[in-house]
Design a protein around this motif. Sequence first.
Motif, PDB file in Angstrom:
ATOM      1  N   ARG A   1      10.898  -7.327  -8.262  1.00 41.95           N
ATOM      2  CA  ARG A   1      10.676  -6.345  -9.330  1.00 41.95           C
ATOM      3  C   ARG A   1       9.220  -5.907  -9.340  1.00 41.95           C
ATOM      4  NH1 ARG A   1       8.356  -8.456 -13.944  1.00 41.95           N
ATOM      5  NH2 ARG A   1       8.112 -10.728 -13.981  1.00 41.95           N
ATOM      6  N   VAL A   2       9.008  -4.682  -9.748  1.00 43.64           N
ATOM      7  CA  VAL A   2       7.658  -4.128  -9.833  1.00 43.64           C
ATOM      8  C   VAL A   2       6.933  -4.729 -11.030  1.00 43.64           C
ATOM      9  CG1 VAL A   2       6.290  -2.032 -10.111  1.00 43.64           C
ATOM     10  CG2 VAL A   2       8.408  -1.965  -8.776  1.00 43.64           C
ATOM     11  N   VAL A   3       5.732  -5.222 -10.803  1.00 47.19           N
ATOM     12  CA  VAL A   3       4.882  -5.743 -11.878  1.00 47.19           C
ATOM     13  C   VAL A   3       3.935  -4.656 -12.364  1.00 47.19           C
ATOM     14  CG1 VAL A   3       3.130  -7.459 -12.486  1.00 47.19           C
ATOM     15  CG2 VAL A   3       5.032  -8.095 -10.964  1.00 47.19           C
ATOM     16  N   SER A   4       3.294  -3.954 -11.423  1.00 47.46           N
ATOM     17  CA  SER A   4       2.393  -2.854 -11.786  1.00 47.46           C
ATOM     18  C   SER A   4       2.217  -1.924 -10.606  1.00 47.46           C
ATOM     19  CB  SER A   4       1.026  -3.389 -12.237  1.00 47.46           C
ATOM     20  OG  SER A   4       0.391  -4.094 -11.181  1.00 47.46           O
ATOM     21  N   GLN A   5       1.797  -0.702 -10.916  1.00 44.30           N
ATOM     22  CA  GLN A   5       1.480   0.281  -9.893  1.00 44.30           C
ATOM     23  C   GLN A   5       0.159   0.954 -10.247  1.00 44.30           C
ATOM     24  OE1 GLN A   5       5.365   1.954  -7.928  1.00 44.30           O
ATOM     25  NE2 GLN A   5       5.414   2.479 -10.092  1.00 44.30           N
ATOM     26  N   VAL A   6      -0.676   1.136  -9.243  1.00 47.27           N
ATOM     27  CA  VAL A   6      -1.985   1.747  -9.452  1.00 47.27           C
ATOM     28  C   VAL A   6      -2.035   3.080  -8.716  1.00 47.27           C
ATOM     29  CG1 VAL A   6      -4.456   1.534  -8.999  1.00 47.27           C
ATOM     30  CG2 VAL A   6      -3.152  -0.455  -9.774  1.00 47.27           C
ATOM     31  N   SER A   7      -2.292   4.130  -9.431  1.00 47.92           N
ATOM     32  CA  SER A   7      -2.466   5.444  -8.830  1.00 47.92           C
ATOM     33  C   SER A   7      -3.901   5.566  -8.342  1.00 47.92           C
ATOM     34  CB  SER A   7      -2.158   6.547  -9.858  1.00 47.92           C
ATOM     35  OG  SER A   7      -2.402   7.815  -9.286  1.00 47.92           O
ATOM     36  N   CYS A   8      -4.057   5.636  -7.019  1.00 48.51           N
ATOM     37  CA  CYS A   8      -5.396   5.706  -6.417  1.00 48.51           C
ATOM     38  C   CYS A   8      -5.241   6.387  -5.063  1.00 48.51           C
ATOM     39  CB  CYS A   8      -5.977   4.299  -6.269  1.00 48.51           C
ATOM     40  SG  CYS A   8      -7.758   4.266  -5.954  1.00 48.51           S
TER      41      CYS A   8
ATOM     42  N   GLY B   1       0.824  -1.198   0.000  1.00 54.53           N
ATOM     43  CA  GLY B   1       0.000   0.000   0.000  1.00 54.53           C
ATOM     44  C   GLY B   1       0.860   1.251   0.000  1.00 54.53           C
ATOM     45  N   ASN B   2       0.265   2.350  -0.428  1.00 51.79           N
ATOM     46  CA  ASN B   2       0.974   3.629  -0.536  1.00 51.79           C
ATOM     47  C   ASN B   2      -0.083   4.725  -0.530  1.00 51.79           C
ATOM     48  OD1 ASN B   2       1.965   5.972  -2.387  1.00 51.79           O
ATOM     49  ND2 ASN B   2       3.871   4.869  -1.971  1.00 51.79           N
ATOM     50  N   PHE B   3       0.210   5.869   0.081  1.00 52.62           N
ATOM     51  CA  PHE B   3      -0.772   6.947   0.114  1.00 52.62           C
ATOM     52  C   PHE B   3      -1.212   7.352  -1.293  1.00 52.62           C
ATOM     53  CE2 PHE B   3      -0.363   9.244   4.471  1.00 52.62           C
ATOM     54  CZ  PHE B   3      -0.471   8.027   5.124  1.00 52.62           C
ATOM     55  N   GLY B   4      -0.398   7.017  -2.295  1.00 54.63           N
ATOM     56  CA  GLY B   4      -0.759   7.346  -3.668  1.00 54.63           C
ATOM     57  C   GLY B   4      -1.477   6.236  -4.402  1.00 54.63           C
ATOM     58  N   GLY B   5      -1.584   5.037  -3.803  1.00 55.23           N
ATOM     59  CA  GLY B   5      -2.223   3.899  -4.458  1.00 55.23           C
ATOM     60  C   GLY B   5      -1.677   2.585  -3.919  1.00 55.23           C
ATOM     61  N   PHE B   6      -1.286   1.679  -4.818  1.00 53.56           N
ATOM     62  CA  PHE B   6      -0.644   0.439  -4.386  1.00 53.56           C
ATOM     63  C   PHE B   6       0.206  -0.115  -5.517  1.00 53.56           C
ATOM     64  CE2 PHE B   6      -4.627  -1.062  -6.269  1.00 53.56           C
ATOM     65  CZ  PHE B   6      -4.264  -2.207  -6.979  1.00 53.56           C
ATOM     66  N   ALA B   7       1.142  -0.999  -5.138  1.00 49.89           N
ATOM     67  CA  ALA B   7       2.041  -1.618  -6.105  1.00 49.89           C
ATOM     68  C   ALA B   7       2.047  -3.123  -5.904  1.00 49.89           C
ATOM     69  CB  ALA B   7       3.466  -1.074  -5.949  1.00 49.89           C
ATOM     70  N   ILE B   8       2.304  -3.846  -6.999  1.00 45.12           N
ATOM     71  CA  ILE B   8       2.438  -5.299  -6.961  1.00 45.12           C
ATOM     72  C   ILE B   8       3.869  -5.651  -7.355  1.00 45.12           C
ATOM     73  CG2 ILE B   8       1.598  -7.508  -7.854  1.00 45.12           C
ATOM     74  CD1 ILE B   8      -1.052  -6.173  -8.491  1.00 45.12           C
ATOM     75  N   TYR B   9       4.531  -6.456  -6.530  1.00 45.38           N
ATOM     76  CA  TYR B   9       5.906  -6.873  -6.775  1.00 45.38           C
ATOM     77  C   TYR B   9       5.964  -8.380  -7.028  1.00 45.38           C
ATOM     78  CZ  TYR B   9       7.375  -2.392  -4.762  1.00 45.38           C
ATOM     79  OH  TYR B   9       7.558  -1.058  -4.503  1.00 45.38           O
ATOM     80  N   ASP B  10       6.786  -8.775  -7.969  1.00 46.12           N
ATOM     81  CA  ASP B  10       7.108 -10.182  -8.177  1.00 46.12           C
ATOM     82  C   ASP B  10       8.259 -10.523  -7.236  1.00 46.12           C
ATOM     83  OD1 ASP B  10       8.139 -12.649  -9.036  1.00 46.12           O
ATOM     84  OD2 ASP B  10       7.614 -12.263 -11.122  1.00 46.12           O
ATOM     85  N   ILE B  11       8.022 -11.440  -6.296  1.00 44.49           N
ATOM     86  CA  ILE B  11       9.069 -11.841  -5.355  1.00 44.49           C
ATOM     87  C   ILE B  11       9.416 -13.315  -5.552  1.00 44.49           C
ATOM     88  CG2 ILE B  11       8.587 -10.068  -3.643  1.00 44.49           C
ATOM     89  CD1 ILE B  11       6.934 -12.176  -2.088  1.00 44.49           C
ATOM     90  N   GLY B  12       9.214 -13.806  -6.776  1.00 38.62           N
ATOM     91  CA  GLY B  12       9.580 -15.179  -7.081  1.00 38.62           C
ATOM     92  C   GLY B  12      11.045 -15.449  -6.769  1.00 38.62           C
ATOM     93  N   ASP B  13      11.897 -14.475  -7.038  1.00 35.90           N
ATOM     94  CA  ASP B  13      13.275 -14.476  -6.568  1.00 35.90           C
ATOM     95  C   ASP B  13      13.363 -13.381  -5.520  1.00 35.90           C
ATOM     96  OD1 ASP B  13      15.949 -14.243  -6.033  1.00 35.90           O
ATOM     97  OD2 ASP B  13      16.598 -14.252  -8.128  1.00 35.90           O
ATOM     98  N   PRO B  14      13.269 -13.726  -4.230  1.00 29.17           N
ATOM     99  CA  PRO B  14      13.184 -12.698  -3.188  1.00 29.17           C
ATOM    100  C   PRO B  14      14.367 -11.743  -3.169  1.00 29.17           C
ATOM    101  CG  PRO B  14      12.592 -14.853  -2.311  1.00 29.17           C
ATOM    102  CD  PRO B  14      13.181 -15.095  -3.678  1.00 29.17           C
ATOM    103  N   GLU B  15      15.511 -12.168  -3.677  1.00 25.73           N
ATOM    104  CA  GLU B  15      16.680 -11.289  -3.648  1.00 25.73           C
ATOM    105  C   GLU B  15      16.758 -10.398  -4.884  1.00 25.73           C
ATOM    106  OE1 GLU B  15      20.264 -12.995  -2.242  1.00 25.73           O
ATOM    107  OE2 GLU B  15      19.263 -14.294  -0.791  1.00 25.73           O
ATOM    108  N   LYS B  16      15.795 -10.563  -5.795  1.00 25.45           N
ATOM    109  CA  LYS B  16      15.696  -9.688  -6.962  1.00 25.45           C
ATOM    110  C   LYS B  16      14.231  -9.337  -7.219  1.00 25.45           C
ATOM    111  CE  LYS B  16      19.874 -11.374  -9.294  1.00 25.45           C
ATOM    112  NZ  LYS B  16      20.416 -11.991 -10.539  1.00 25.45           N
TER     113      LYS B  16
END
Length: 463
Positions: free
Chosen positions: A111-118, A94-109
């Motif tokens: 990466r952002v999959v998408s971000q929603v401005s809301c 979560g974020n005051f500007g919306g939310f983001a989805i991260y791929d953590i399939g490799d937890p040490e790398k």
Amino acid sequence: MSRGTKVRGTTLRATLVSAVLVLASACAAAPAAEPEAAPSAEPAPATTGSRKGSGAQTSPNVRHVANVPRTAPLNGEEDFNTDLAFQGDYAYVGNFGGFAIYDIGDPEKPRVVSQVSCPAQQNDVTIHGDLLILSIDEPRAGPECDAADGPRAWEGLRIFDVSDKRSPRYVGAVQTECGSHTHTMVPAGETLYVYVSSPGPEPDSPTCPSPHELLQIVEVPLAAPENAKVVAKPNLFPDRATSDLDSGCHDITAYPEKKVAAAACFGDGVLLDISDPVNPRVLQELTDTENFQIWHSATFNNEGTKVVFGDELGGGSQATCDRNTPQTKGANAIYDLVGDRLEKRGYFKIPREQQQNENCVAHNGSLIPVPGKDVMVQSWYQGGVSIWDFTDSAAPKEIGFFDRGPFPGDGIAGTWSAYYYNGYIYSSDIRAGLDVLKIDDPLTDPAAKVKMDDFNVQTQQSY
């Protein structure tokens, strides 16, 4: 602040961020930019005792393996990162500007999959199946992410379909009185019940009238989430309307398998029977006016025989991890369940003194699933991430930590939430983004054998 804190009569907007910018961007998901973020540099050598200087420090058993900074459209000055949820190989932030989805399939790398401005405060997030739910604790012009300017007369829950991780879709919303500071999911077959925690009432507010009940219960039909609605407003404390404890709840942690919940209700802690999810029943109320200012959150141990209640002294905006603040204030209180009653046993507070410009207090954390032991990881804002053992309720102790050091500027900073998920610790840092930590310790190593399909910290599952 915490999971934002909105205290009676004083909004989070006034308490934490004297002015939050209202973002005009529309609700839209954007694919991640390339290249992927690389892991951060190796941390500085570990130290103990008081913090001096400005570099990151860890205990010898903790490694900082990755950091993904906030990026547009979620990197504005007031776009604070907030809470975390997990499902499969994905982390939702979560974020005051919306939310983001991260791929953590490799937890040490990661990466952002998408971000929603809301935009909205405070956008605490949970995930259930293909549904993502956000808590909105700020009056808005309407339920949609791109609601036009107008009278601010709506706050509550927003619901998204995230079956397509690269393109989340808004599907509906539910208005709740005094908004939703945090929320707690209680699954029941094809229905998802959501307990809404919110402070209030606020005089002359169109969205937060008096009286304000302890909680509101939203029913979300999984097959038709657009039909979600408030189905109950249990008045669990009829005497509160004439007391100083009439301000609602901050967090509720449910343990559906045990049919219990623990509520942190600003003025006190509450143990609830949730055998009937729509009709919770008070089992016990706890008060501690000497040591607790804001009953902020609760965590059961795995057996459901203990509850850790956190005190968010100063609302997350003050430096309370110093020699001038008692170890029992802005700390965690550990209660043992004896028979059917909770009894206080001890307190835990991080042992490292923080600087006067570092906001620091007990905040969001979760169990590390070590069979037969009671171990937690927890955020302390600029106090960093602490890993601590409360197997002996009367003598809890820290076993590891990560401390980034003072934020090079003014205002709120530090880690908002730190949770353990499938072998790694994930920290949502208000300004620095998503951190990934790894603890290697004989005490916690057995936790690596526990695999979770999903994790929402306020809906505990046994391991």
